[in-house]
Write a protein that holds these residues in place. Structure first.
Motif, PDB file in Angstrom:
ATOM      1  N   ASP A  85      10.098 -17.594 -26.946  1.00 37.30           N
ATOM      2  CA  ASP A  85      10.659 -17.529 -25.776  1.00 37.30           C
ATOM      3  C   ASP A  85      12.802 -17.241 -25.875  1.00 37.30           C
ATOM      4  O   ASP A  85      13.185 -16.536 -25.124  1.00 37.30           O
ATOM      5  CB  ASP A  85      10.938 -19.014 -24.912  1.00 37.30           C
ATOM      6  N   SER A 133      14.381 -13.807 -25.213  1.00 34.80           N
ATOM      7  CA  SER A 133      15.230 -13.583 -24.026  1.00 34.80           C
ATOM      8  C   SER A 133      16.605 -12.870 -25.073  1.00 34.80           C
ATOM      9  O   SER A 133      17.306 -12.394 -23.834  1.00 34.80           O
ATOM     10  CB  SER A 133      16.213 -14.871 -23.637  1.00 34.80           C
ATOM     11  N   GLU A 177      17.367 -24.089 -29.927  1.00 32.57           N
ATOM     12  CA  GLU A 177      17.749 -22.513 -29.812  1.00 32.57           C
ATOM     13  C   GLU A 177      18.773 -22.031 -29.305  1.00 32.57           C
ATOM     14  O   GLU A 177      18.913 -20.422 -30.004  1.00 32.57           O
ATOM     15  CB  GLU A 177      18.037 -22.531 -27.660  1.00 32.57           C
ATOM     16  N   GLN A 182      20.417 -20.206 -19.152  1.00 34.44           N
ATOM     17  CA  GLN A 182      20.169 -19.764 -20.151  1.00 34.44           C
ATOM     18  C   GLN A 182      21.287 -18.584 -20.860  1.00 34.44           C
ATOM     19  O   GLN A 182      20.914 -17.689 -21.495  1.00 34.44           O
ATOM     20  CB  GLN A 182      18.467 -19.277 -20.368  1.00 34.44           C
TER      21      GLN A 182
END
Length: 408
Positions: free
Chosen positions: A234, A238, A269, A394
């Motif tokens: 993910d 992104s 992340e 995000q």
């Protein structure tokens, strides 16, 4: 008296002896050859007065020897006390004083070479202790200075972050208000520049604050069991549009589709975004960045590989040190504070993992993250509050982490 003389004569080992009436002493002994066979007798005859005089002389000399021995013993004891015992006593007192009063003093003594050598060894030990004490004091002062510096940077970062958020919020409102205003389209370029530099300052402030928290032990992980494959995929996907806009291919590949580990997805992340940001900086248009996952059973490996310029061998040893950068300040082509990889390494180690790199100058670099593939039971998992609205989205987190990359 005669019995004493006869006993005295027998003490010489002359064999058979006797005192004759005419005041003469006769002593006879048997002579033998080398084969122990008798070959004759040896008879010694001496006057009685001679033996008495000899006996008297022996007694007198024995008394003199006794007196001389006592005097020699006294002199020897005095010498030992002066040149041996006193220096040793002085050394003992110095050691005792050093242990009780915590003071270090050198010893100056005279004596035999062995005592002087012992004193020199003691003085050398005192000198080493003094040097170590000075080094410890210098180290303590440097640590205190470093702590003050870190605290100052953290305070400055906090003070910077508040007005930065206000400026950034104002820019975002301005952007929304003028989104459909054709007259303001030309100013969008300047608006993006302002936003990017706000993100860059915000990233620096965040890194400084987080490094201070890590050093002081106040940065906590919000860990639970998460599918690391989905988390990394993910994050990678992104930023795919952003990376491909720089004409760089981004490839994600994995050997497994699912692998749960005990981790903090927000910190994972941040780790992946930082490595991807560095990869974009070092990779020219037409290059390639790959993110791969491999299952090692007890561990999971995450590879971030680029076809960029690579890192020189001498720079690889310091790449994870604080404020270190591959490029020199005046000749570097990319911006950065030198905190990104340091923070990344600290976050990986907080997950009980390791991060290493393989690089060949001119060919590219591969960062390898190894994380323990452990999970906790449902009873041990912790439910964290989401804190909606308090943290950046995000998209904003991506903008912050990639703020050091300027588009030409």
């Amino acid at each position: 008296m005669r019995k004493k003389v006869e006993k005295y004569i027998k003490g010489f080992g002359l064999g058979e002896s006797k005192v004759i009436e005419n005041n003469e002493v006769m002593a006879k002994t048997v002579l033998k050859d080398i084969f122990d066979k008798p070959i004759g007798d040896l008879i010694l005859i001496q006057s009685w007065d001679f033996y008495l005089a000899t006996l008297s002389l022996v007694y007198k000399n024995a008394f003199k020897v006794f007196v001389i021995s006592i005097i020699a013993t006294i002199l020897l004891s005095t010498w030992l006390n002066k040149f041996t015992m006193r220096p040793l006593e002085k050394i003992r007192n110095s050691i005792h004083e050093m242990s009780t009063s915590q003071t270090l003093n050198y010893i100056e003594i005279e004596g035999p070479n062995e005592i002087i050598d012992l004193a020199q060894v003691f003085n050398t030990m005192v000198e080493n202790i003094q040097n170590e004490k000075r080094l410890n004091e210098d180290l303590r002062e440097k640590l205190e200075y470093d702590n003050l510096k870190s605290e100052f940077l953290a305070n400055v970062s906090h003070e910077l972050r508040t007005p930065l958020n206000v400026i950034l919020g104002s820019l975002q409102l301005w952007e929304l208000e003028n989104k459909y205003n054709q007259e303001q389209i030309k100013s969008n370029k300047h608006l993006k520049v302002m936003k990017q530099n706000c993100y860059r300052l915000l990233r620096l402030a965040n890194n400084l604050i987080d490094m201070t928290k890590i050093d002081s032990g106040f940065l906590e992980l919000r860990r639970n069991n998460y599918n690391i494959v989905a988390v990394v995929e993910d994050i990678t996907m992104s930023v795919s549009e952003y990376i491909e806009s720089h004409q760089i291919d981004l490839i994600f590949d994995t050997e497994i589709e699912e692998k749960f580990i005990f981790c903090d997805p927000d910190k994972i992340e941040r780790i992946i975004l930082n490595l991807l940001s560095n990869a974009v900086k070092c990779t020219k248009p037409g290059g390639k960045i790959e993110v791969n996952l491999k299952d090692q059973g007890g561990t999971i490996l995450v590879f971030v590989k680029d076809t960029g310029i690579g890192i020189q061998e001498e720079k690889q040893k310091v790449i994870f040190e604080r404020f270190r950068q591959v490029e020199d300040l005046l000749t570097r082509q990319h911006e950065g504070s030198g905190l990104g990889l340091t923070l990344t390494k600290s976050l990986v180690e907080m997950h009980e993992g390791t991060i290493t790199l393989e690089s060949k100058y001119g060919e590219g670099t591969t960062f390898i993250i190894e994380l323990p593939a452990k999970v906790v039971s449902d009873r041990e998992q912790v439910i964290f509050n989401k804190e909606d609205g308090l943290g950046p989205s995000q998209l904003e987190r991506i903008s912050i982490e990639f703020s050091d990359i300027y588009c030409s």
